[in-house]
Scaffold this active site. Structure first.
Site, PDB file in Angstrom:
ATOM      1  N   LYS A 136       7.808   2.557  31.481  1.00  0.00           N
ATOM      2  CA  LYS A 136       7.479   3.867  32.079  1.00  0.00           C
ATOM      3  C   LYS A 136       8.531   4.900  31.690  1.00  0.00           C
ATOM      4  O   LYS A 136       9.611   4.546  31.211  1.00  0.00           O
ATOM      5  CB  LYS A 136       7.389   3.719  33.604  1.00  0.00           C
ATOM      6  CG  LYS A 136       8.677   3.238  34.255  1.00  0.00           C
ATOM      7  CD  LYS A 136       8.470   2.841  35.726  1.00  0.00           C
ATOM      8  CE  LYS A 136       9.776   2.330  36.323  1.00  0.00           C
ATOM      9  NZ  LYS A 136       9.597   1.818  37.703  1.00  0.00           N
ATOM     10  N   ARG A 145       6.467   1.975  49.966  1.00  0.00           N
ATOM     11  CA  ARG A 145       6.285   2.954  48.915  1.00  0.00           C
ATOM     12  C   ARG A 145       4.873   2.805  48.359  1.00  0.00           C
ATOM     13  O   ARG A 145       4.004   3.610  48.641  1.00  0.00           O
ATOM     14  CB  ARG A 145       7.367   2.763  47.827  1.00  0.00           C
ATOM     15  CG  ARG A 145       7.503   3.924  46.888  1.00  0.00           C
ATOM     16  CD  ARG A 145       8.570   3.703  45.830  1.00  0.00           C
ATOM     17  NE  ARG A 145       8.277   2.578  44.941  1.00  0.00           N
ATOM     18  CZ  ARG A 145       8.956   2.330  43.829  1.00  0.00           C
ATOM     19  NH1 ARG A 145       9.975   3.100  43.479  1.00  0.00           N
ATOM     20  NH2 ARG A 145       8.637   1.313  43.062  1.00  0.00           N
ATOM     21  N   TYR A 195      31.294  28.977  31.400  1.00  0.00           N
ATOM     22  CA  TYR A 195      30.755  29.695  32.559  1.00  0.00           C
ATOM     23  C   TYR A 195      31.676  29.574  33.763  1.00  0.00           C
ATOM     24  O   TYR A 195      32.214  28.494  34.036  1.00  0.00           O
ATOM     25  CB  TYR A 195      29.392  29.117  32.947  1.00  0.00           C
ATOM     26  CG  TYR A 195      28.248  29.584  32.077  1.00  0.00           C
ATOM     27  CD1 TYR A 195      27.966  30.933  31.923  1.00  0.00           C
ATOM     28  CD2 TYR A 195      27.438  28.665  31.427  1.00  0.00           C
ATOM     29  CE1 TYR A 195      26.901  31.357  31.138  1.00  0.00           C
ATOM     30  CE2 TYR A 195      26.373  29.068  30.641  1.00  0.00           C
ATOM     31  CZ  TYR A 195      26.111  30.421  30.499  1.00  0.00           C
ATOM     32  OH  TYR A 195      25.063  30.833  29.731  1.00  0.00           O
ATOM     33  N   MET A 229      23.456  24.754  29.351  1.00  0.00           N
ATOM     34  CA  MET A 229      22.121  24.221  29.029  1.00  0.00           C
ATOM     35  C   MET A 229      22.106  23.448  27.710  1.00  0.00           C
ATOM     36  O   MET A 229      21.520  22.372  27.611  1.00  0.00           O
ATOM     37  CB  MET A 229      21.103  25.363  28.979  1.00  0.00           C
ATOM     38  CG  MET A 229      19.671  24.877  28.826  1.00  0.00           C
ATOM     39  SD  MET A 229      18.488  26.202  28.631  1.00  0.00           S
ATOM     40  CE  MET A 229      18.564  27.012  30.216  1.00  0.00           C
TER      41      MET A 229
END
Ligand SMILES: *Cc1c(COP(=O)(O)O)cnc(C)c1O
Length: 323
Positions: free
Chosen positions: A11, A106, A220, A268
């Site tokens: 998956k 679940r 940043y 990013m």
């Protein structure tokens, strides 16, 4: 020796590594059963692997999935009486499995629900009855035994194959193996399989290197200030590539055996690293390799290896070897 089959869980694009490639390698290694989370993943996998393997879908038979399940020969693990009914009405005779809830709360049917439909389900083309452990990565957790007992209570005496264990459950021992195991993370080099071989390496290209004076800041928010004259490498790869922002200030890259601290914030597309102490300027820096496994990197960001792997983005050029 009992006869236990090992299926492969692929998956989330094969835990971020490329489901078609890893599944083909596993197929060559003899795997004939695969698990995915949703039908769409099953469609892509069927196209990659051809008709000779079984592809099982954990989310079961969802509304709208009937055509995919039928056309692509997927085996849904039905989770509710509603899903079972939908499946038997829409695709009579088509194989399916049943997922039982043994305490994780679940996916899957609980005991009363299962008791009401077990006879019908088992008289149809039911291929597997499975459940999933909530605490298998903690071997001493009492939940493991409770779920094992509950699974026995719900399934003893049936003639359909049974499955309870993923990677953690396999390591709990043969009692947990039943007829089929479903490892995912252990196949990709991650904990809780401590003896797993790392399979994913990640090298990031250095775009430029600059000299920074003492007192200058990097990135940043001016989050890092040079405490000495420094050489700072700007490296291609950022949080959009799965180098999650929580790694800011706390991670290490590697140049061969030399550790290189990541400095400032992860942005990013870029990260910055202090290469002042390296004997030469690097062309690439490694962030996953022999000196730093997915779990070690995950630790630095307060997460788990699963999340690091499945976050690896599509911008990396992937190369495969072996298999
Ligand atoms: C993801 C998953 C697995 C594989 O788990 P790992 O811990 O990666 O081995 C097996 N079964 C189910 C139901 C899952 O959701």
């Amino acid at each position: 020796m009992t006869d236990v089959e090992t299926a492969a869980v692929v998956k989330a694009d094969g835990y971020g590594l490329g489901a078609d490639k890893v599944a083909r390698a596993m197929m060559r290694a003899g795997v004939t059963k695969f698990f995915v989370a949703v039908a769409e993943e099953g469609v892509a996998l069927r196209q990659a692997l051809g008709p000779n393997v079984e592809i099982c879908v954990f989310s079961g038979h969802m509304r709208g999935d009937t055509d995919m399940i039928s056309d692509m020969m997927l085996t849904p693990m039905v989770n509710t009486v509603g899903q079972l009914t939908r499946h038997l009405e829409a695709l009579p005779g088509h194989p399916f499995g049943v997922q039982l809830d043994t305490g994780m709360n679940r996916l899957g049917m609980e005991l009363p629900e299962w008791a009401s439909v077990a006879e019908i389900a088992l008289s149809q083309n039911c291929r597997l009855v499975m459940s999933h452990l909530a605490c298998a990565d903690e071997p001493d957790h009492p939940m493991n035994r409770q779920q094992l007992d509950q699974f026995h209570l719900m399934t003893d005496g049936i003639s359909v194959p049974r499955s309870l264990a993923a990677t953690g459950g396999i390591l709990l021992g043969p009692e947990y193996h039943f007829d089929l195991t479903r490892p995912g993370i252990g196949l990709y080099g991650g904990l809780p399989f401590t003896d797993a071989q790392p399979v994913a390496y990640l090298d990031l290209p250095v775009i430029q290197v600059r000299d920074v004076e003492e007192g200058e800041t990097v990135g940043y928010g001016n989050a890092w200030t040079a405490a000495r004259p420094s050489k700072i490498a700007t490296v291609s790869g950022g949080y959009a590539d799965g180098l999650i922002r929580a790694l800011s200030g706390g991670a290490t890259l590697w140049h061969g055996a030399h550790p290189v601290p990541l400095v400032g914030r992860v942005s990013m597309d870029l990260i910055t690293a202090d290469v002042t102490d390296l004997p030469e300027l690097p062309g690439v820096l490694s962030i996953l390799g022999p000196d730093q496994t997915v779990d070690a990197l995950a630790d630095r960001a307060g997460t788990i290896g699963y999340e690091i792997l499945t976050s690896l983005g599509p911008r990396y050029q992937r190369r495969y070897s072996g298999g």
